[in-house]
Write a protein that holds these residues in place. Structure first.
Motif: not given
Length: 155
Positions: A67-68, A70-72, A74
């Motif tokens: 999640v961490y 993949n947030s970047y 995105g």
């Protein structure tokens, strides 16, 4: 030929054993999991490849890292991370299936644009005091179940 990261692990494990800190037969294996977790984390950051994390992290920790990172992604960004210093401070066995590993680590980070490679956030260096929670999984393998930053200093 020994890679720089491998040399850090070898020195860390030997130093840990020489200081008389090894109290459990599993300590070397537990320390190895912490080191391999960090190497897998670097690969996940740089290549967006999470496969190595599955071997060293519980599902809970694996998802948190995904999640961490993949947030970047995105935001069309990737983090370049380098572990430049790593020292085991101590290992505490809480139960037969739960250990805490305390480390001192120095990391360098920079954020880059995924498509162009342009540096978005220049390299920054941090020193961390960390606590890793290491547990046995259902297959009787040691895995990182969580991390806690005990201290963070930007240098």
């Amino acid at each position: 030929m020994i890679k720089k990261g491998c040399a850090v692990l070898v020195v860390g494990v030997i130093g840990f054993m020489l200081c008389g800190c090894e109290k459990h037969p599993e300590d070397a294996e537990i320390i190895s999991v912490v080191y391999r977790y960090n190497q897998a984390l670097i690969e996940a950051y740089s290549k967006m490849n999470f496969n190595s994390l599955k071997d060293v992290a519980t599902e809970q920790e694996y998802r948190k890292v995904m999640v961490y990172i993949n947030s970047y992604a995105g935001l069309n960004q990737r983090i370049n991370a380098r572990l430049i210093g790593f020292r085991i401070e101590k290992v505490e066995g809480k139960r037969r299936d739960l250990f805490y590993v305390f480390t001192s680590e120095t990391w360098e980070y920079e954020r880059v644009d995924i498509e162009t490679g342009r540096i978005l956030n220049p390299e920054r260096r941090y020193i961390y005091k960390m606590r890793y929670e290491i547990v046995r999984d259902r297959d009787d393998r040691w895995k990182v179940n969580g991390l806690k930053v005990l201290e963070e200093v930007k240098i």
